[in-house]
Design an enzyme around this catalytic site. Structure first.
Site, PDB file in Angstrom:
ATOM      1  N   ASN A  56     -77.859 -20.442  59.652  1.00 14.64           N
ATOM      2  CA  ASN A  56     -76.973 -21.478  59.109  1.00 14.64           C
ATOM      3  C   ASN A  56     -77.724 -22.807  59.020  1.00 14.64           C
ATOM      4  O   ASN A  56     -78.528 -23.142  59.887  1.00 14.64           O
ATOM      5  CB  ASN A  56     -75.687 -21.602  59.932  1.00 14.64           C
ATOM      6  CG  ASN A  56     -75.919 -21.853  61.404  1.00 14.64           C
ATOM      7  OD1 ASN A  56     -76.898 -21.384  61.978  1.00 14.64           O
ATOM      8  ND2 ASN A  56     -75.023 -22.591  62.025  1.00 14.64           N
ATOM      9  N   GLU A  58     -76.704 -26.667  58.477  1.00 17.47           N
ATOM     10  CA  GLU A  58     -75.615 -27.636  58.356  1.00 17.47           C
ATOM     11  C   GLU A  58     -76.086 -28.896  57.642  1.00 17.47           C
ATOM     12  O   GLU A  58     -77.289 -29.109  57.433  1.00 17.47           O
ATOM     13  CB  GLU A  58     -75.067 -27.971  59.752  1.00 17.47           C
ATOM     14  CG  GLU A  58     -74.390 -26.777  60.389  1.00 17.47           C
ATOM     15  CD  GLU A  58     -73.772 -27.094  61.738  1.00 17.47           C
ATOM     16  OE1 GLU A  58     -74.075 -28.152  62.340  1.00 17.47           O
ATOM     17  OE2 GLU A  58     -72.955 -26.261  62.204  1.00 17.47           O
ATOM     18  N   CYS A  67     -73.869 -21.041  55.300  1.00 17.84           N
ATOM     19  CA  CYS A  67     -73.885 -20.080  56.401  1.00 17.84           C
ATOM     20  C   CYS A  67     -75.133 -19.183  56.338  1.00 17.84           C
ATOM     21  O   CYS A  67     -75.744 -19.004  55.285  1.00 17.84           O
ATOM     22  CB  CYS A  67     -72.664 -19.174  56.337  1.00 17.84           C
ATOM     23  SG  CYS A  67     -71.084 -20.004  56.462  1.00 17.84           S
ATOM     24  N   GLU A  69     -75.355 -15.928  56.520  1.00 25.02           N
ATOM     25  CA  GLU A  69     -75.205 -14.740  55.680  1.00 25.02           C
ATOM     26  C   GLU A  69     -75.524 -15.064  54.228  1.00 25.02           C
ATOM     27  O   GLU A  69     -76.230 -14.310  53.540  1.00 25.02           O
ATOM     28  CB  GLU A  69     -73.768 -14.204  55.742  1.00 25.02           C
ATOM     29  CG  GLU A  69     -73.292 -13.825  57.132  1.00 25.02           C
ATOM     30  CD  GLU A  69     -72.560 -14.964  57.841  1.00 25.02           C
ATOM     31  OE1 GLU A  69     -73.097 -16.106  57.882  1.00 25.02           O
ATOM     32  OE2 GLU A  69     -71.465 -14.715  58.350  1.00 25.02           O
ATOM     33  N   CYS A  98     -67.339 -15.771  57.722  1.00 21.75           N
ATOM     34  CA  CYS A  98     -66.215 -16.558  57.210  1.00 21.75           C
ATOM     35  C   CYS A  98     -65.755 -15.980  55.863  1.00 21.75           C
ATOM     36  O   CYS A  98     -66.404 -15.105  55.287  1.00 21.75           O
ATOM     37  CB  CYS A  98     -66.628 -18.026  57.050  1.00 21.75           C
ATOM     38  SG  CYS A  98     -67.693 -18.356  55.628  1.00 21.75           S
ATOM     39  N   CYS A 101     -68.303 -16.238  52.939  1.00 21.35           N
ATOM     40  CA  CYS A 101     -69.392 -15.261  53.054  1.00 21.35           C
ATOM     41  C   CYS A 101     -68.903 -13.856  52.726  1.00 21.35           C
ATOM     42  O   CYS A 101     -69.627 -13.065  52.118  1.00 21.35           O
ATOM     43  CB  CYS A 101     -70.008 -15.298  54.450  1.00 21.35           C
ATOM     44  SG  CYS A 101     -71.045 -16.757  54.707  1.00 21.35           S
TER      45      CYS A 101
END
Ligand code: ZN
Length: 144
Positions: A56, A58, A67, A69, A98, A101
């Site tokens: 991830n 940010e 993210c 993934e 999430c 994703c």
């Protein structure tokens, strides 16, 4: 890093999952997550047998965060891949992907594609895409 693994025999299945876990854990160490302090790593293997990983990343704007993934998937797609065979998601506490994703996984997977969720204790749960994302909208709805 791309790696090629043979997925032709069932005996390699556990070896592949172990390799994906190792790559996801490696990637999670690179997580850029100063806001949430939640480190996530992901690794996938494609139908061609290549492995791609991501963490991830940010952003101070929050909305620009991506993210692990999706980074792994976008790395694979940008290298010419179009089909995920298995994807592993690693967090300390075994968080699932999430919703965003799940939609991106769905784009490059089938209902039977395995999504493996692992945690720090070594626990793993294997789901299929249709289990984690039932009644999903996908390329087939648009004729692809
Ligand atoms: Zn996500």
């Amino acid at each position: 890093m791309n790696m090629n693994m043979n997925m032709n025999s069932d005996s390699n299945k556990n070896e592949i999952i172990k390799k994906l876990r190792d790559e996801a854990i490696k990637a999670h160490h690179h997580s850029y997550s100063p806001y949430s302090n939640a480190k996530v790593g992901s690794a996938l293997i494609t139908d061609k047998g290549n492995i791609y990983s991501g963490c991830n990343v940010e952003n101070g704007s929050y909305g620009a965060t991506v993210c692990a993934e999706r980074i792994a998937i976008f790395k694979a797609v940008s290298c010419g891949e179009r089909k995920i065979s298995k994807i592993y998601v690693y967090t300390k506490d075994g968080w699932p992907p999430c919703g965003m994703c799940r939609q991106v996984i769905r784009e490059f997977a089938t209902d039977d594609t395995e999504v493996i969720i692992g945690n720090e204790q070594g626990e793993e749960t294997i789901y299929t895409v249709s289990q984690i994302y039932p009644l999903s909208f996908g390329p087939s709805h648009l004729g692809i």
